[in-house]
Scaffold this active site. Structure first.
Site, PDB file in Angstrom:
ATOM      1  N   GLU A   1       0.878  -1.167   0.000  1.00 33.27           N
ATOM      2  CA  GLU A   1       0.000   0.000   0.000  1.00 33.27           C
ATOM      3  C   GLU A   1       0.918   1.220   0.000  1.00 33.27           C
ATOM      4  OE1 GLU A   1      -2.663   0.380   3.357  1.00 33.27           O
ATOM      5  OE2 GLU A   1      -3.418   2.292   2.581  1.00 33.27           O
TER       6      GLU A   1
ATOM      7  N   ARG B   1       5.291 -12.941   9.602  1.00 32.67           N
ATOM      8  CA  ARG B   1       5.967 -11.696   9.260  1.00 32.67           C
ATOM      9  C   ARG B   1       7.316 -11.632   9.952  1.00 32.67           C
ATOM     10  NH1 ARG B   1       2.333  -7.764   9.103  1.00 32.67           N
ATOM     11  NH2 ARG B   1       3.694  -6.038   9.526  1.00 32.67           N
TER      12      ARG B   1
ATOM     13  N   LYS C   1       4.361   0.835   9.311  1.00 30.73           N
ATOM     14  CA  LYS C   1       4.519   2.112   8.621  1.00 30.73           C
ATOM     15  C   LYS C   1       3.898   3.248   9.417  1.00 30.73           C
ATOM     16  CE  LYS C   1       3.058   0.087   4.855  1.00 30.73           C
ATOM     17  NZ  LYS C   1       2.481  -0.144   3.526  1.00 30.73           N
TER      18      LYS C   1
HETATM   19  P1  ATP Z   1       2.812  -2.202   7.929  1.00 31.54           P
HETATM   20  O1  ATP Z   1       2.109  -2.945   9.012  1.00 31.54           O
HETATM   21  O2  ATP Z   1       4.251  -1.994   8.149  1.00 31.54           O
HETATM   22  O3  ATP Z   1       2.112  -0.947   7.555  1.00 31.54           O
HETATM   23  P2  ATP Z   1       1.540  -3.567   5.864  1.00 31.54           P
HETATM   24  O4  ATP Z   1       1.360  -5.031   5.921  1.00 31.54           O
HETATM   25  O5  ATP Z   1       0.376  -2.716   6.151  1.00 31.54           O
HETATM   26  O6  ATP Z   1       2.778  -3.188   6.707  1.00 31.54           O
HETATM   27  P3  ATP Z   1       1.608  -3.442   3.043  1.00 31.54           P
HETATM   28  O7  ATP Z   1       2.054  -2.330   2.195  1.00 31.54           O
HETATM   29  O8  ATP Z   1       0.173  -3.763   3.062  1.00 31.54           O
HETATM   30  O9  ATP Z   1       2.120  -3.116   4.483  1.00 31.54           O
HETATM   31  O10 ATP Z   1       2.466  -4.748   2.777  1.00 31.54           O
HETATM   32  C1  ATP Z   1       2.775  -5.254   1.518  1.00 31.54           C
HETATM   33  C2  ATP Z   1       3.165  -6.703   1.676  1.00 31.54           C
HETATM   34  O11 ATP Z   1       4.274  -6.822   2.556  1.00 31.54           O
HETATM   35  C3  ATP Z   1       2.046  -7.519   2.277  1.00 31.54           C
HETATM   36  O12 ATP Z   1       1.862  -8.693   1.487  1.00 31.54           O
HETATM   37  C4  ATP Z   1       2.525  -7.856   3.646  1.00 31.54           C
HETATM   38  O13 ATP Z   1       2.078  -9.124   4.027  1.00 31.54           O
HETATM   39  C5  ATP Z   1       4.051  -7.797   3.525  1.00 31.54           C
HETATM   40  N1  ATP Z   1       4.658  -7.406   4.794  1.00 31.54           N
HETATM   41  C6  ATP Z   1       4.420  -6.290   5.510  1.00 31.54           C
HETATM   42  N2  ATP Z   1       5.120  -6.298   6.660  1.00 31.54           N
HETATM   43  C7  ATP Z   1       5.834  -7.443   6.681  1.00 31.54           C
HETATM   44  C8  ATP Z   1       6.750  -8.044   7.594  1.00 31.54           C
HETATM   45  N3  ATP Z   1       7.077  -7.454   8.744  1.00 31.54           N
HETATM   46  N4  ATP Z   1       7.291  -9.229   7.277  1.00 31.54           N
HETATM   47  C9  ATP Z   1       6.986  -9.831   6.111  1.00 31.54           C
HETATM   48  N5  ATP Z   1       6.125  -9.340   5.208  1.00 31.54           N
HETATM   49  C10 ATP Z   1       5.555  -8.155   5.475  1.00 31.54           C
HETATM   50 MG    MG Z   2      -1.406  -2.618   5.464  1.00 32.83          MG
END
Ligand code: ATP
Ligand code: MG
Length: 567
Positions: free
Chosen positions: A47, A272, A282
């Protein structure tokens, strides 16, 4: 601190005989062997509401890595369904970071917002089939009606309205007839379903917000859960890999696939990445940026890809790290020191050596000719014969490290002190003569004499020197600022305390600035693409952003030579 094991050999691309490294790779291998897909197709779906962090790197290495190895395709998809938090700066940063890691999105670049028309069509299809309805409950009423995990929810009074009525209302929502929040579209599934996500989830809402790509075209936006799975189907993603928190959403995604009769992408979840002494969401990283705790998303202490890059991490080291961390179903916390180990492992092989003095004190070679300067060759990288050597100027007045001298020292002190003899790296053996203190008792100068026949490479002096010190020639030294970093948070799990805000655990000593450092002259030509090992001090890289801001060279220490972290 225990040594980390050596990394595995890189896997040959597309190797059929390759032993799967984890359960996801096993599934892919089996699917290919069974002829389920001619080619695998994965995606990475960030995102664009912030910069990528090291957790994303794990997801990137997984999805891109598998596509690479099995000759498949991978898409970069910006999951931009939340207009208020997303913008182009983040899109650009994400593209830059994925490329920098060394990956190409050979399946193409997509935006969920490109599918807004298609998704709208899916919603209409659900309404027409009696699988969705427009609801007018307030958010509070809706929450109360959801029930609890142990108690069934209750049907909304609007649930039984006709398809025709819902369709008309939904079209009106799209046309902007209704104010924000007036109505939502809900999937009609089962208010008593044991999985709360199946209890008539909201799939569209009215929201007048400017979107970074579609502008003001839309005043209704699909919910993430209605957009994500279908985007995979639209793109023909065979294996949709995501983190464990989406496991409970999977039945809903599968319900959409079955009800809409669209391409059945298979979602597979993995744990994760969690890293100690940092935060990874983020939203929290944005707070650090907005509150000015750090110097932007790319502050060298941030766990972002851009921060790690500015700190001096290499794509190779991050990929090695992700490889070592592995893929599993169970959550755990990885030590930051594993990331540092991966960097040392790469830089020890690849970084040129150079000399720098961070806390300089004059070192005067009393018996060296006054006007003379000689050039002494020094090996660039003992681990890499092809790296060649460079010429280091040497003369009567040098800089040495303040803490390489002690007025009183015992037998175990192998640096300078009264009575001691040491070698200057790639130069001569020197012996203490005397030293000068100022009125406050602070060391001003150290005087030594050198042995002309002890030159490195042609030493015939027969003198033994146990210690070797680094030095820089004073007349030709480059002035620089050097920044030393420590963990951003002193607590291993700063966001793991229910009653305390994570910012309470910031490490006040995470940045130490050394302002009057002296670097060997060859470093005047350095740029940020070349990391160096500064003899005895660690690995360093030029910080181009700070250098441009301050006008003097600013260097970041990427990592120390040894793991000194206790905690
Ligand atoms: P955050 O919680 O940091 O905002 P998010 O999951 O909301 O992360 P996205 O932009 O939606 O961020 O993530 C894109 C991809 O990265 C998703 O498929 C998510 O599963 C993966 N991802 C995000 N954080 C991690 C992590 N700590 N370890 C492994 N994969 C991750
Ligand atoms: Mg997200």
């Amino acid at each position: 601190m225990s040594e980390h094991p050596a990394p595995e050999q890189a896997h040959p691309k597309g190797s059929e005989n390759h032993e799967p490294a984890h359960f996801i790779e096993q599934i892919i291998k089996d699917d290919l062997a069974a002829g389920k897909h001619a080619q695998i197709h994965t995606r990475f779906p960030p995102e664009p509401n912030g910069y990528l962090h090291i957790g994303h790197a794990k997801a990137i290495c997984l999805s891109f890595g598998l596509a690479e190895r099995y000759g498949g395709r991978v898409n970069l998809r910006f999951d931009d369904t939340n207009p208020e938090k997303e913008n182009q700066e983040y899109v650009d940063a994400i593209r830059r970071d994925v490329s920098w890691l060394g990956y190409e999105w050979n399946g193409g670049e997509f935006y969920t917002s490109d599918y807004f028309d298609t998704l709208y069509g899916f919603a209409v299809q659900l309404i027409k089939g009696g699988h969705a309805y427009v609801d007018h409950l307030t958010p509070e009423e809706m929450a109360a009606g959801k029930g609890t995990p142990t108690q069934a929810g209750t049907n909304s009074p609007w649930r039984s309205r006709s398809s025709a009525e819902s369709l008309q209302l939904f079209e009106e929502m799209k046309a902007g007839v209704h104010p924000d929040g007036h109505g939502v579209l809900r999937a009609k599934i089962d208010m008593a379903h044991p999985n709360m996500h199946m209890r008539d989830p909201v799939i569209y809402r009215v929201k007048r917000a400017h979107h970074h790509r579609t502008g003001d075209d839309w005043c209704i936006y699909p919910m993430y859960d209605f957009a994500h799975g279908q985007s995979d189907s639209i793109e023909g993603i065979t294996h949709s890999l995501c983190t464990l928190e989406f496991e409970v959403h999977r039945p809903l995604y599968e319900w959409f696939i079955e009800t809409l009769e669209i391409f059945p992408s298979r979602q597979i979840e993995f744990a994760r990445l969690n890293l100690d002494h940092t935060v990874m969401s983020k939203r929290k990283l944005l707070r650090l940026v907005e509150e000015g705790v750090v110097d932007g998303w790319d502050d060298p202490r941030m766990p972002t890809i851009s921060g790690l890059r500015r700190r001096g991490f290499t794509p190779e080291s991050i990929r090695t790290f992700c490889d070592r961390v592995g893929i599993a179903k169970r959550e755990n916390v990885i030590h930051f020191s594993l990331l540092e180990w991966a960097l040392r492992d790469h830089l020890n092989r690849s970084a040129n050596r150079a000399m720098a003095v961070l806390d300089p004190v004059k070192l005067v070679v009393t018996n060296y000719p006054e006007e003379q300067t000689e050039m002494l060759p020094s090996e660039n990288n003992p681990e890499d014969p092809e790296a060649g050597s460079r010429e280091m100027p040497f003369s009567k007045t040098l800089w040495m490290e303040r803490d390489d001298f002690k007025e009183e020292a015992n037998k175990k002190w192998f640096r300078l002190a009264p009575g001691k003899t040491v070698r200057l790296k790639s130069a001569y053996i020197i012996r203490y003569v005397d030293h000068v203190m100022d009125a406050e008792g602070r060391l001003q100068e150290v005087h030594v004499e050198y042995f002309p026949d002890s030159k490195s490479g042609s030493d015939t002096s027969g003198i033994k020197a146990k210690g070797t010190l680094h030095w820089v020639n004073a007349a030709t030294a480059v002035d620089a600022e050097v920044r030393l970093y420590d963990r951003l948070f002193s607590d291993p799990t700063p966001d793991g305390h229910a009653d305390r805000d994570f910012t309470e655990f910031l490490n006040p000593d995470s940045l130490e600035i050394k302002t009057a450092c002296k670097l060997e002259p060859s470093l005047a030509q350095a740029d940020a693409s070349r990391p160096y090992q500064f003899t005895r001090l660690g690995y360093f890289v030029l910080d181009e952003k700070r250098t441009a801001e301050t006008g003097t060279p600013v260097w970041n220490r990427s990592v120390t030579l040894k793991d000194g972290w206790k905690g």
